[in-house]
Design a protein around this motif. Structure first.
Motif, PDB file in Angstrom:
ATOM      1  N   VAL B 236      -1.258   6.176   6.907  1.00 49.10           N
ATOM      2  CA  VAL B 236       0.008   6.881   6.652  1.00 49.10           C
ATOM      3  C   VAL B 236       0.784   6.178   5.545  1.00 49.10           C
ATOM      4  CG1 VAL B 236       2.307   7.384   7.604  1.00 49.10           C
ATOM      5  CG2 VAL B 236       0.247   7.919   8.949  1.00 49.10           C
ATOM      6  N   PHE B 237       0.889   4.854   5.641  1.00 48.66           N
ATOM      7  CA  PHE B 237       1.711   4.136   4.656  1.00 48.66           C
ATOM      8  C   PHE B 237       1.063   4.125   3.276  1.00 48.66           C
ATOM      9  CE2 PHE B 237       3.284   2.369   8.710  1.00 48.66           C
ATOM     10  CZ  PHE B 237       4.547   2.911   8.619  1.00 48.66           C
ATOM     11  N   LEU B 238      -0.271   4.080   3.246  1.00 53.22           N
ATOM     12  CA  LEU B 238      -0.940   4.137   1.952  1.00 53.22           C
ATOM     13  C   LEU B 238      -0.849   5.543   1.366  1.00 53.22           C
ATOM     14  CD1 LEU B 238      -4.100   1.948   2.722  1.00 53.22           C
ATOM     15  CD2 LEU B 238      -1.958   1.272   1.608  1.00 53.22           C
ATOM     16  N   SER B 239      -0.783   6.560   2.224  1.00 53.29           N
ATOM     17  CA  SER B 239      -0.795   7.949   1.753  1.00 53.29           C
ATOM     18  C   SER B 239       0.579   8.451   1.331  1.00 53.29           C
ATOM     19  CB  SER B 239      -1.312   8.876   2.858  1.00 53.29           C
ATOM     20  OG  SER B 239      -2.613   8.522   3.217  1.00 53.29           O
ATOM     21  N   ASN B 240       1.597   7.967   1.983  1.00 54.68           N
ATOM     22  CA  ASN B 240       2.947   8.473   1.705  1.00 54.68           C
ATOM     23  C   ASN B 240       3.819   7.357   1.130  1.00 54.68           C
ATOM     24  OD1 ASN B 240       4.880  10.470   1.548  1.00 54.68           O
ATOM     25  ND2 ASN B 240       5.624  10.168   3.647  1.00 54.68           N
ATOM     26  N   ARG B 241       3.198   6.574   0.280  1.00 54.69           N
ATOM     27  CA  ARG B 241       3.783   5.352  -0.251  1.00 54.69           C
ATOM     28  C   ARG B 241       5.169   5.551  -0.867  1.00 54.69           C
ATOM     29  NH1 ARG B 241      -0.187   2.156  -4.240  1.00 54.69           N
ATOM     30  NH2 ARG B 241      -1.546   2.991  -2.612  1.00 54.69           N
ATOM     31  N   GLN B 242       5.279   6.525  -1.774  1.00 56.18           N
ATOM     32  CA  GLN B 242       6.506   6.643  -2.544  1.00 56.18           C
ATOM     33  C   GLN B 242       7.701   7.028  -1.677  1.00 56.18           C
ATOM     34  OE1 GLN B 242       6.000   5.337  -5.567  1.00 56.18           O
ATOM     35  NE2 GLN B 242       8.214   5.161  -5.246  1.00 56.18           N
ATOM     36  N   ALA B 243       7.490   8.010  -0.800  1.00 55.19           N
ATOM     37  CA  ALA B 243       8.593   8.446   0.064  1.00 55.19           C
ATOM     38  C   ALA B 243       8.989   7.338   1.032  1.00 55.19           C
ATOM     39  CB  ALA B 243       8.200   9.707   0.824  1.00 55.19           C
ATOM     40  N   VAL B 244       8.017   6.601   1.552  1.00 54.40           N
ATOM     41  CA  VAL B 244       8.327   5.503   2.475  1.00 54.40           C
ATOM     42  C   VAL B 244       9.121   4.410   1.755  1.00 54.40           C
ATOM     43  CG1 VAL B 244       7.336   3.619   3.826  1.00 54.40           C
ATOM     44  CG2 VAL B 244       6.396   5.930   4.037  1.00 54.40           C
ATOM     45  N   LEU B 245       8.704   4.078   0.545  1.00 51.59           N
ATOM     46  CA  LEU B 245       9.417   3.033  -0.199  1.00 51.59           C
ATOM     47  C   LEU B 245      10.852   3.470  -0.524  1.00 51.59           C
ATOM     48  CD1 LEU B 245       6.595   1.736  -2.579  1.00 51.59           C
ATOM     49  CD2 LEU B 245       7.544   0.576  -0.575  1.00 51.59           C
ATOM     50  N   THR B 246      11.029   4.741  -0.822  1.00 52.27           N
ATOM     51  CA  THR B 246      12.374   5.264  -1.086  1.00 52.27           C
ATOM     52  C   THR B 246      13.271   5.115   0.146  1.00 52.27           C
ATOM     53  OG1 THR B 246      11.533   6.856  -2.683  1.00 52.27           O
ATOM     54  CG2 THR B 246      13.687   7.336  -1.718  1.00 52.27           C
ATOM     55  N   MET B 247      12.755   5.549   1.287  1.00 52.03           N
ATOM     56  CA  MET B 247      13.549   5.467   2.523  1.00 52.03           C
ATOM     57  C   MET B 247      13.803   4.012   2.912  1.00 52.03           C
ATOM     58  SD  MET B 247      14.430   8.426   3.309  1.00 52.03           S
ATOM     59  CE  MET B 247      14.006  10.065   2.709  1.00 52.03           C
ATOM     60  N   LEU B 248      12.826   3.174   2.688  1.00 51.70           N
ATOM     61  CA  LEU B 248      12.952   1.760   3.022  1.00 51.70           C
ATOM     62  C   LEU B 248      14.061   1.112   2.195  1.00 51.70           C
ATOM     63  CD1 LEU B 248      11.800  -0.495   4.705  1.00 51.70           C
ATOM     64  CD2 LEU B 248       9.915  -0.705   3.084  1.00 51.70           C
ATOM     65  N   GLN B 249      14.172   1.541   0.961  1.00 52.56           N
ATOM     66  CA  GLN B 249      15.227   1.012   0.095  1.00 52.56           C
ATOM     67  C   GLN B 249      16.613   1.360   0.645  1.00 52.56           C
ATOM     68  OE1 GLN B 249      14.948  -1.059  -2.353  1.00 52.56           O
ATOM     69  NE2 GLN B 249      17.163  -1.045  -2.736  1.00 52.56           N
ATOM     70  N   ARG B 250      16.778   2.610   1.083  1.00 57.22           N
ATOM     71  CA  ARG B 250      18.065   3.019   1.663  1.00 57.22           C
ATOM     72  C   ARG B 250      18.369   2.203   2.924  1.00 57.22           C
ATOM     73  NH1 ARG B 250      18.568   8.627   0.102  1.00 57.22           N
ATOM     74  NH2 ARG B 250      17.365   8.745  -1.815  1.00 57.22           N
ATOM     75  N   PHE B 251      17.335   2.078   3.763  1.00 57.88           N
ATOM     76  CA  PHE B 251      17.507   1.326   5.006  1.00 57.88           C
ATOM     77  C   PHE B 251      17.936  -0.110   4.713  1.00 57.88           C
ATOM     78  CE2 PHE B 251      15.568  -1.736   7.924  1.00 57.88           C
ATOM     79  CZ  PHE B 251      16.149  -1.363   9.126  1.00 57.88           C
ATOM     80  N   THR B 252      17.296  -0.732   3.754  1.00 61.57           N
ATOM     81  CA  THR B 252      17.594  -2.126   3.431  1.00 61.57           C
ATOM     82  C   THR B 252      19.026  -2.280   2.915  1.00 61.57           C
ATOM     83  OG1 THR B 252      15.272  -2.484   2.921  1.00 61.57           O
ATOM     84  CG2 THR B 252      16.815  -4.126   2.116  1.00 61.57           C
TER      85      THR B 252
END
Lengths: 314, 314
Positions: B236-252
């Motif tokens: 999942v994380f390798l497949s949806n990398r960009q969206a996960v990184l975007t959301m992770l940035q907001r969370f951080t």
């Protein structure tokens, strides 16, 4: 049981549950209670959370031999000062706060001549207020007692016996170690949950309706503890600041490492990390600290009946 | 229902649940299944997850009019290639993957001449494997269908009817929007949960035994989703990398703001943040996406009987 009259100051989830548990498991003990909120007092009386709901804190503690402060951490000192004049000299003072060094200090300053033994039952739900308590809250949960140095051992053993009677397992611990342990098992999880639920609320690209609808993908698990009492949790973070910041730093480092693995496509690091966390859940279930049923048993609750075909091998 | 023969490739939690749900709710439909793991095939046959467990993927799809790939995202392309020669030309191809853009690409490359309509039932538990599935998994859960542009509308309506028959509510969505929505409602929560459970495992000052014992303070809620299948989640994380990184940035960013509030003792910011997250949980419960009982109903399960005194007002 050597306590005959227990006074409970604060009649929310914890105080109400103690009152109900004492009535259920220690039927000879008389309970009195007080809450500074009049509506809570009325509801507490209706639910019979304690035998007698008093109109002042002083009245509630007048004849007690144990008083338990069940108020937010920031209100401990004030609540203790309100009972000082009325509290019998030999009454034991305790509490249920989630952070112990700060409580020891606040109660000690307000009641310098009393024996004070702070305690923390590690049990709760996301609900708060006079309607939230129930007698079984502490059953098979741990209650951590943090006696200061040179504590009166008779009083200590009485307090331990009290919590055991309510169904809890008791552990004795130094207050500073308690605060470090709870920072990781309780305070950091709440902070993370509050954060992610807030993050999801603020997105522009994803509607709030979508967040709600598709929450079964994992998000909903975080919303439970993020629905906890805001006053209580504000005070927890202000009270246990240093330990929380320490744990948060570790968490952030670990999250950054996984973020990097995602960014560079390092599947091996991700897999290895994800594979080792299963054992923790298994241990928690084995220790009776969580429900073994999948999905916290939610699936069982939802399914009116199971429709599996009869297995061939049974 | 126009599908008569449904082939399921991959017989874990999702595939097994589809097989059981079809037998329960669509009794006239014939199901075949295949899993590349021989032990899973044996167990699937014992549990009768499908009518016939086949020894090859090609055999499973030979006569089907719908094939559903229920394998980790990274295995979709290979699984599809294995059935290419045997798959009837008019069979509809679908899947249950948690990331949709990458699935559309992988299936499209492997099966360029077939109609492909990816789908994602937002339903699951922390369990995986042939023993994890149950027929009711999809009831009152959302299934997101992500048809590519110019999709055959007859096939689309057939797939929608299929999922509705299994108890799901169906939503149609673009694949890229799906990936953004799921990044916040599912992928980020899993990443956070995996992280915190790992952080708690690595501490030197707090023993693992303490983490387990006092997990009822909140930590245990995170361990459930951190017990999910590691292979699936790596993909999942390798497949949806960009969206996960975007959301992770907001969370951080949000976490950093709360961290600062804790450090400077800004109780008002903490309180205001904590007070607004309750509404989200209330909405999730109102929408039927979570259990209204406190503590996910765990307290009900634990308490053999309630011992509240009879309330005075009822």
């Amino acid at each position: 049981m050597t306590f005959q009259r227990v006074a409970i100051i604060g009649l929310g989830l914890q105080g109400g549950s103690i009152g109900l548990a004492v009535q259920a498991y220690l039927p000879d003990v008389v309970t009195t209670g007080y809450d500074r909120d009049a509506i809570t007092r009325t509801r507490a009386a209706e639910r019979r959370l304690v035998h007698k709901v008093c109109d002042t804190a002083a009245e509630a503690v007048a004849d007690c031999d144990l008083v338990i402060f069940c108020v937010p951490l920031g209100a401990m000192g004030i609540a203790a000062e309100q009972v000082r004049a009325a509290l019998p000299a030999d009454a034991l003072v305790s509490d249920v706060g989630s952070s112990k060094q700060v409580v020891a200090k606040a109660l000690g300053e307000a009641l310098p001549d009393h024996v004070i033994i702070p305690a923390h039952p590690v049990a709760g739900t996301e609900n708060s207020g006079a309607d939230a308590g129930f007698a079984e809250l502490f059953r098979n949960r741990w209650c951590i007692v943090t006696p200061p140095p040179q504590t009166n051992l008779v009083k200590l053993s009485q307090l331990v016996a009290f919590w055991e009677a309510l169904g809890a397992n008791v552990e004795i611990m130094d207050a500073d170690h308690h605060d470090l342990v709870l920072a990781v098992t309780s305070h950091l999880p709440h902070l993370i949950a509050y954060t992610i639920v807030g993050t999801a609320s603020d997105l522009e690209e994803v509607t709030q309706s979508e967040v709600i609808k598709y929450s079964a993908g994992g998000f909903r698990d975080f919303t439970r503890i993020a629905a906890s009492d805001p006053t209580m949790w504000r005070d927890v973070f202000l009270s246990n600041r240093q330990a929380v910041l320490t744990m948060l730093q570790r968490f952030t480092e670990d999250l950054t490492a996984l973020q990097r693995a995602i960014r560079i496509g390092d599947g091996e690091t991700l897999f290895n990390h994800f594979a080792r966390t299963r054992a923790t859940r298994r241990s928690i279930i084995e220790e009776g600290q969580d429900d073994a049923r999948p999905d916290f048993g939610r699936a069982d609750h939802r399914a009116d009946h199971r429709t599996d075909p009869k297995p061939a091998d049974s």
